[in-house]
Design an enzyme around this catalytic site. Structure first.
Site, PDB file in Angstrom:
ATOM      1  N   LYS B 176     -34.631  17.640 120.525  1.00  0.00           N
ATOM      2  CA  LYS B 176     -35.655  18.671 120.661  1.00  0.00           C
ATOM      3  C   LYS B 176     -36.675  18.363 119.567  1.00  0.00           C
ATOM      4  O   LYS B 176     -36.396  18.505 118.377  1.00  0.00           O
ATOM      5  CB  LYS B 176     -35.022  20.057 120.451  1.00  0.00           C
ATOM      6  CG  LYS B 176     -35.720  21.202 121.173  1.00  0.00           C
ATOM      7  CD  LYS B 176     -37.083  21.547 120.621  1.00  0.00           C
ATOM      8  CE  LYS B 176     -36.980  22.419 119.384  1.00  0.00           C
ATOM      9  NZ  LYS B 176     -38.294  22.590 118.725  1.00  0.00           N
ATOM     10  N   SER B 234     -34.134  25.426 108.523  1.00  0.00           N
ATOM     11  CA  SER B 234     -33.942  26.642 107.744  1.00  0.00           C
ATOM     12  C   SER B 234     -32.559  27.233 107.952  1.00  0.00           C
ATOM     13  O   SER B 234     -31.864  26.937 108.924  1.00  0.00           O
ATOM     14  CB  SER B 234     -34.984  27.682 108.150  1.00  0.00           C
ATOM     15  OG  SER B 234     -34.701  28.123 109.471  1.00  0.00           O
ATOM     16  N   GLY B 237     -32.547  29.325 111.142  1.00  0.00           N
ATOM     17  CA  GLY B 237     -32.474  28.467 112.325  1.00  0.00           C
ATOM     18  C   GLY B 237     -31.071  27.901 112.517  1.00  0.00           C
ATOM     19  O   GLY B 237     -30.524  27.921 113.624  1.00  0.00           O
ATOM     20  N   GLU B 257     -27.916  21.273 108.367  1.00  0.00           N
ATOM     21  CA  GLU B 257     -28.221  21.117 106.946  1.00  0.00           C
ATOM     22  C   GLU B 257     -29.348  22.093 106.683  1.00  0.00           C
ATOM     23  O   GLU B 257     -30.409  21.981 107.288  1.00  0.00           O
ATOM     24  CB  GLU B 257     -28.612  19.661 106.698  1.00  0.00           C
ATOM     25  CG  GLU B 257     -28.651  19.286 105.250  1.00  0.00           C
ATOM     26  CD  GLU B 257     -30.066  19.119 104.784  1.00  0.00           C
ATOM     27  OE1 GLU B 257     -30.624  20.131 104.324  1.00  0.00           O
ATOM     28  OE2 GLU B 257     -30.596  18.010 104.904  1.00  0.00           O
ATOM     29  N   CYS B 294     -35.148  18.792 100.911  1.00  0.00           N
ATOM     30  CA  CYS B 294     -33.917  19.590 100.897  1.00  0.00           C
ATOM     31  C   CYS B 294     -33.293  19.573  99.512  1.00  0.00           C
ATOM     32  O   CYS B 294     -32.529  20.448  99.162  1.00  0.00           O
ATOM     33  CB  CYS B 294     -32.900  19.027 101.882  1.00  0.00           C
ATOM     34  SG  CYS B 294     -33.598  18.551 103.456  1.00  0.00           S
TER      35      CYS B 294
END
Lengths: 517, 517
Positions: B176, B234, B237, B257, B294
């Site tokens: 996606k 996030s 998410g 993650e 991250c």
């Protein structure tokens, strides 16, 4: 808990002898919410020290547990017989398996492969960016909650595979004893406590709690100090624990081994050349332990033919002769009766044979039923596990329908092929589907009897287990309780032994992607 | 999807240049529910064949993807610059990393260690029961849904680490695309399609879909043919995907993650001997990519002292000088501004310094704040990630308070120690806590910059990731997409190559618990 025996504050539990229905003394008091917290705190306090014990210390600890279990002597077997209704010889064999498993994990701990050490050496001159020194090892996840299973009061209970593999990984363990065998659990729990003391380990390395799954069990899984769960039991029990684990502030992995009907594909040539033999061996496997095995063959799939009719008849005759056996608990017996009644009442299902009606309480009357592929494909409930010695034969029109049945199945612990050389092509066609559906694929054997070795997989896609990436039997079970940690440029003096420059543990390490020789 | 470009039926997506705010042509049509189903069906049809391709075929496929991405040339970098606002040199480096990663996984596939073959040979004479021949290998889980991340439009996107490791494991992939860089995604997606064709693989091995996470993403994760999920993004998410995955009839693993503030422990002697140097290096790490990593250092923990005051001052001065950078999207910039405003408005937090105010849209104004250990321990919101170049310094009274802060932290991708030799004892005390909290522990480095190697762990306890047992960067990422299957007494002619008697793949196999030499 820990080294102390605490009189629980919650409802008391008595075991009951399933052969007689009589209540067995003494009473076991269920743990309260407070006591769950205390056990978790003890295990948490033990965790950092226990996970860094030397490989030798931990191996000796596992061996000492095995010694202490053996030292209980006949009292353990007697109590287990009384609480489970299982034969003495079977329980003696199970004790051997339990202690052998602990000793096998001791050898696994010593070998240290589970640390999976990987070292990427520094490359200070690399362009455009230097590479740091990176070293990975695996560490224990944290305290583990283990739920004893009813059907193996020793090998899948207090000191069973979940406990052995979690302790091997460096995780403290809190066992929620199965209420069907509290006395057996207590004896084994005390043996582990003795081993903890003899090995001078922190007492929180092991605790045993009594009580209901809904209260004590749920509170354990919800406690933030618990970092993984091992469970063998029903689908409803397993999914309930999964839900609790996922709703925590920090979700944790649940290894639940739950539900499997273990399809047997009886291929055409095998049926023709030795259908009678297969039929008898099938019924023998089905009757083992009154069918109370996770791997009991609950489904036989074959093509409709005169040969299959013969197979059905021989299997039916063998089943009618089968001696009854006492089931583990009244609850299991009641659930079995209900499951068989559902099959009997289903007008898409024909009863082939029932076993003898037993005398005394909780006797398992074996059952063999038959249905068509169409009906099996249309009725979801025919795929539900009936825990006990009952199996369903599915008649298929052709090979394609056999494949459609295989594709329609939920995840399984095992799938079995009965085949001759002339069935090779048919088997080859089925294999990709079986690989997707099951953790173990057997040829010309029977799924009951799970070898404790290095190559075993006692696992499989949902709902056979909650995590198809794992096995709960065999040495690979240790990987369930580990996670990787990477150390970047850590000074050698601070490095744990597994990753020190001098390789003091003599491990087979992956250095810059190559095996150290 | 597959080899076809299908004009989606759902709402159209335009990329936007974050540096100018201008809309970028062309329009990308989001996939409909029907199209999600079609992509899943294609991947399902490709699965059995793709997972059994030879190691060489699969390795060449990964290398061909890398070649095809390089063959796009400057057009890829130009589009990625326009869609992300990231500098050209950074994106060129990221392309190198992406292609290097694909080639590294090709070498991993060829080496075959990931098959983890274990063989327990038959012991027909064993008493009391013979042992069957048991052989374990790992197979691919099934089709994987991968969600591209915004902050690495190449290395964590369409052909990033999740895709590379899933394809290496033998899983078809449906990506996606992240809506922030549809054009970059399309270019890379077409490169993969070319590689699929060149390698004569089934088209369903790879599909790319556009659309919103809530619609296309949720439908993908809910589809029963998808067997695992890779996600970088996030916390909200990631947890939303976890929930969908767990509520399926067959729950599946989600590797998300999500959220990490990457604490840096600046120990006393290090601060005293080289506080200025550390302060400057810290600000440089914080400013990398406008803090949109991250592993950006969002927290500095140190003992209150005059030395710390100096450190704070030097870091503040450096931060004030920092050039502004364009953030990836308007949404990320808005969330960053809100996060910084929350810190500014908190009366337990003191603003040390702010960076320059930029010109043009979506400029990241860096921020440095300070609070006390007490306040940090009492205010949960201070532990929330502010995605961008903002960090919080925590002043502690003593070593115990430093440890309490460490224990109070949620799970992290990284934890860093700035230390000198004289800090060894303090570091030793902190290590057990850091091991429990983080996937990677660094000494005297900075967490930004994640090496793609064999020993890397880019993972960590929740909420850093949804599964602390895994890494999403480095070659061990392949293990996320595999499960073990055991074959009992399978005739050699039916055995997959990895477990054949003659060991045609020349694998290093564990035979009866010992390594074959």
């Amino acid at each position: 808990m820990g080294q102390q025996a605490i009189l629980g504050q919650s409802a008391t539990i008595f075991a009951s002898n399933p052969m007689t229905g009589e209540t067995l003394e003494p009473a076991y008091a269920g743990g309260s919410a407070e006591e769950v917290k205390k056990a978790c705190q003890l295990s948490w306090e033990a965790f950092d020290r226990y996970r860094e014990t030397s490989l030798e210390t931990r191996a000796v600890f596992l061996e000492t547990i095995a010694d202490e279990i053996e030292a209980i002597g006949p009292a353990l077997i007697e109590r287990a017989v009384a609480e489970s209704g299982l034969p003495k010889a079977r329980l003696e064999g199970e004790r051997g398996r339990t202690c052998g498993q602990l000793r096998l994990f001791a050898s696994v701990v010593r070998a240290g492969e589970w640390l999976d050490v990987r070292i990427d050496l520094a490359m200070p001159e690399r362009k455009p960016m230097p590479r740091a020194d990176l070293r990975q090892r695996h560490i224990a996840l944290g305290p583990v909650a283990v739920f004893g299973a009813s059907n193996f009061p020793l090998a899948f209970s207090v000191a069973g595979g979940d406990t052995a593999s979690a302790l091997a990984a460096g995780c403290p363990v809190i066992v929620k004893a199965h209420s069907a065998h509290p006395g057996t659990s207590e004896l084994v729990g005390r043996a582990i406590q003795k081993a903890v003391k003899a090995c001078d380990l922190p007492e929180g390395v092991f605790s045993l709690m009594f009580g209901s799954g809904r209260e004590v069990g749920a509170a354990l899984v919800a406690d933030e100090r618990i970092k993984a769960v091992g469970f063998t039991g029903s689908r409803s029990g397993g999914t309930a624990l999964m839900k609790i684990a996922q709703q925590r502030r920090e979700p944790i992995p649940v290894y639940a081994e739950m539900s499997s009907i273990n399809p047997v594909f009886a291929l055409q040539q095998a049926l023709e050349s030795r259908g009678d033999e297969i039929a008898k061996a099938f019924v023998a496997s089905l009757n083992m332990g009154a069918g109370q095995f996770c791997t009991s063959p609950g489904l036989v799939i074959a093509k409709k033919s005169a040969t299959l009719d013969d197979f059905v008849q021989v299997a039916g005759e063998a089943l009618k002769e089968s001696a009854t056996q006492t089931m583990l608990t009244q609850g299991i017996h009641e659930a079995y009766q209900q499951g068989v009644s559902r099959l009997s009442a289903n007008n898409k299902v024909r009863e082939v044979a029932r076993g003898r009606v037993g005398e005394g309480p909780n006797q398992c009357q074996a059952g063999l039923f038959l249905t068509s592929a169409d009906d099996f494909l249309n009725e979801e409930e025919l795929q539900e596990e009936v825990f006990g010695a009952t199996s369903l034969i599915i008649e298929c029109r052709d090979d394609d329908e056999v494949t459609r049945i295989a594709e329609h199945l939920e995840g399984q612990l095992t799938a079995t092929l009965q085949m001759d050389d002339a069935d090779i092509d048919a088997a080859r066609k089925l294999l990709p589907t079986l690989e997707r559906k099951a953790g173990r694929i057997l040829v010309n054997g029977w799924p009951t009897g799970v070898e404790v070795g290095h190559a075993m997989v006692h696992g499989g896609p949902y709902p056979a287990t909650s995590d198809s990436r794992s096995t709960s039997v065999g040495t690979a079970a240790i990987f369930r309780f580990l996670r990787p940690v990477c150390y970047q440029d850590l000074p050698d003096t601070l490095r744990p032994e597994a990753i020190k420059e001098s390789n003091p543990l003599k491990l087979n390490r992956l250095v810059n992607g190559k095996r150290e020789s």
